[in-house]
Design a protein around this motif. Structure first.
Motif, PDB file in Angstrom:
ATOM      1  N   GLU A  52      15.909  -7.920  -0.815  1.00  0.00           N
ATOM      2  CA  GLU A  52      16.965  -7.293  -1.612  1.00  0.00           C
ATOM      3  C   GLU A  52      17.628  -6.122  -0.892  1.00  0.00           C
ATOM      4  O   GLU A  52      17.120  -5.616   0.097  1.00  0.00           O
ATOM      5  N   SER A  53      18.729  -5.686  -1.444  1.00  0.00           N
ATOM      6  CA  SER A  53      19.429  -4.523  -0.895  1.00  0.00           C
ATOM      7  C   SER A  53      18.978  -3.232  -1.568  1.00  0.00           C
ATOM      8  O   SER A  53      19.487  -2.155  -1.262  1.00  0.00           O
ATOM      9  N   THR A  54      18.030  -3.328  -2.504  1.00  0.00           N
ATOM     10  CA  THR A  54      17.442  -2.163  -3.172  1.00  0.00           C
ATOM     11  C   THR A  54      15.920  -2.296  -3.126  1.00  0.00           C
ATOM     12  O   THR A  54      15.390  -3.377  -2.885  1.00  0.00           O
ATOM     13  N   ALA A  55      15.235  -1.201  -3.383  1.00  0.00           N
ATOM     14  CA  ALA A  55      13.775  -1.214  -3.381  1.00  0.00           C
ATOM     15  C   ALA A  55      13.236  -2.022  -4.554  1.00  0.00           C
ATOM     16  O   ALA A  55      13.889  -2.152  -5.597  1.00  0.00           O
ATOM     17  N   ALA A  67       5.237  -2.635 -12.765  1.00  0.00           N
ATOM     18  CA  ALA A  67       5.712  -1.421 -13.432  1.00  0.00           C
ATOM     19  C   ALA A  67       4.563  -0.451 -13.738  1.00  0.00           C
ATOM     20  O   ALA A  67       4.810   0.679 -14.164  1.00  0.00           O
ATOM     21  N   ALA A  68       3.321  -0.876 -13.515  1.00  0.00           N
ATOM     22  CA  ALA A  68       2.168  -0.030 -13.819  1.00  0.00           C
ATOM     23  C   ALA A  68       2.162   1.213 -12.937  1.00  0.00           C
ATOM     24  O   ALA A  68       2.408   1.140 -11.736  1.00  0.00           O
ATOM     25  N   THR A  69       1.887   2.357 -13.551  1.00  0.00           N
ATOM     26  CA  THR A  69       1.805   3.612 -12.805  1.00  0.00           C
ATOM     27  C   THR A  69       0.366   4.003 -12.507  1.00  0.00           C
ATOM     28  O   THR A  69       0.122   4.986 -11.813  1.00  0.00           O
ATOM     29  N   ALA A  70      -0.583   3.241 -13.045  1.00  0.00           N
ATOM     30  CA  ALA A  70      -2.007   3.466 -12.773  1.00  0.00           C
ATOM     31  C   ALA A  70      -2.704   2.110 -12.747  1.00  0.00           C
ATOM     32  O   ALA A  70      -2.294   1.173 -13.433  1.00  0.00           O
ATOM     33  N   ALA A  71      -3.750   2.021 -11.963  1.00  0.00           N
ATOM     34  CA  ALA A  71      -4.507   0.778 -11.870  1.00  0.00           C
ATOM     35  C   ALA A  71      -5.334   0.551 -13.127  1.00  0.00           C
ATOM     36  O   ALA A  71      -5.723   1.492 -13.819  1.00  0.00           O
ATOM     37  N   SER A  72      -5.611  -0.715 -13.406  1.00  0.00           N
ATOM     38  CA  SER A  72      -6.511  -1.106 -14.494  1.00  0.00           C
ATOM     39  C   SER A  72      -7.399  -2.225 -13.957  1.00  0.00           C
ATOM     40  O   SER A  72      -7.312  -2.592 -12.780  1.00  0.00           O
ATOM     41  N   ALA A  73      -8.212  -2.802 -14.811  1.00  0.00           N
ATOM     42  CA  ALA A  73      -9.069  -3.910 -14.377  1.00  0.00           C
ATOM     43  C   ALA A  73      -8.248  -5.138 -14.003  1.00  0.00           C
ATOM     44  O   ALA A  73      -8.703  -5.980 -13.238  1.00  0.00           O
ATOM     45  N   ALA A  74      -7.010  -5.241 -14.507  1.00  0.00           N
ATOM     46  CA  ALA A  74      -6.192  -6.437 -14.297  1.00  0.00           C
ATOM     47  C   ALA A  74      -5.082  -6.277 -13.263  1.00  0.00           C
ATOM     48  O   ALA A  74      -4.512  -7.263 -12.809  1.00  0.00           O
ATOM     49  N   THR A  75      -4.747  -5.039 -12.882  1.00  0.00           N
ATOM     50  CA  THR A  75      -3.621  -4.820 -11.970  1.00  0.00           C
ATOM     51  C   THR A  75      -3.799  -3.550 -11.145  1.00  0.00           C
ATOM     52  O   THR A  75      -4.443  -2.599 -11.588  1.00  0.00           O
ATOM     53  N   THR A  76      -3.210  -3.570  -9.958  1.00  0.00           N
ATOM     54  CA  THR A  76      -3.081  -2.333  -9.196  1.00  0.00           C
ATOM     55  C   THR A  76      -1.856  -1.599  -9.744  1.00  0.00           C
ATOM     56  O   THR A  76      -1.048  -2.188 -10.470  1.00  0.00           O
ATOM     57  N   ALA A  77      -1.709  -0.346  -9.420  1.00  0.00           N
ATOM     58  CA  ALA A  77      -0.458   0.340  -9.725  1.00  0.00           C
ATOM     59  C   ALA A  77       0.622  -0.251  -8.828  1.00  0.00           C
ATOM     60  O   ALA A  77       0.330  -0.777  -7.747  1.00  0.00           O
ATOM     61  N   GLY A  78       1.869  -0.179  -9.280  1.00  0.00           N
ATOM     62  CA  GLY A  78       2.970  -0.705  -8.482  1.00  0.00           C
ATOM     63  C   GLY A  78       3.175   0.100  -7.207  1.00  0.00           C
ATOM     64  O   GLY A  78       3.026   1.321  -7.203  1.00  0.00           O
ATOM     65  N   LYS A 100       8.907  -6.532  -9.384  1.00  0.00           N
ATOM     66  CA  LYS A 100       9.935  -6.097 -10.341  1.00  0.00           C
ATOM     67  C   LYS A 100      10.908  -5.163  -9.641  1.00  0.00           C
ATOM     68  O   LYS A 100      10.550  -4.480  -8.685  1.00  0.00           O
ATOM     69  N   SER A 101      12.136  -5.144 -10.158  1.00  0.00           N
ATOM     70  CA  SER A 101      13.108  -4.183  -9.627  1.00  0.00           C
ATOM     71  C   SER A 101      12.774  -2.798 -10.159  1.00  0.00           C
ATOM     72  O   SER A 101      12.135  -2.655 -11.195  1.00  0.00           O
ATOM     73  N   ILE A 102      13.173  -1.790  -9.422  1.00  0.00           N
ATOM     74  CA  ILE A 102      12.981  -0.412  -9.866  1.00  0.00           C
ATOM     75  C   ILE A 102      14.332   0.288  -9.837  1.00  0.00           C
ATOM     76  O   ILE A 102      15.252  -0.109  -9.142  1.00  0.00           O
ATOM     77  N   SER A 103      14.411   1.336 -10.627  1.00  0.00           N
ATOM     78  CA  SER A 103      15.677   2.069 -10.655  1.00  0.00           C
ATOM     79  C   SER A 103      15.491   3.486 -10.209  1.00  0.00           C
ATOM     80  O   SER A 103      14.438   3.935  -9.899  1.00  0.00           O
TER      81      SER A 103
END
Length: 103
Positions: A52-55, A67-78, A100-103
């Protein structure tokens, strides 16, 4: 928006200081937001390329959420990948990757 992901075996190229990619087992092109259908196999790395042309943000886990800002048992943070950038990921067996796209 497209993110390209290749699941591959890491291999050396004659020296521990010259890592390379061995056999690529699967490659996916994600139109984000989306998660891979392929999962990590034993000993694999994933090479994630932001086309992409954006992050974009990516995360990995059994139910990854970029989109997660903290890790959990199911996902790392983004983690953010700059436009045109790439990132090697070392996940656990069975993990998927979400983008996911970020803004």
């Amino acid at each position: 928006m497209t993110v390209f992901i290749s699941f591959a075996e890491p291999r050396g190229m004659g020296s521990i200081h010259a890592p390379g990619i061995g056999q690529v087992r699967a490659r996916e092109s994600l139109t984000i937001p989306a998660s891979t259908t392929a999962t990590f196999a034993n000993g694999e790395v994933a090479i994630v390329v932001n086309g992409e042309s954006t992050a974009v943000a990516i995360a990995f886990g059994t139910t990854p959420d970029a989109a997660a800002t903290a890790a959990s048992a199911a996902t790392t943070a983004g983690v953010v990948i700059a436009a045109g950038g790439w990132l090697p990921i070392v996940g656990k067996v069975g993990d998927k990757i979400n983008a996911k796209s970020i803004s």
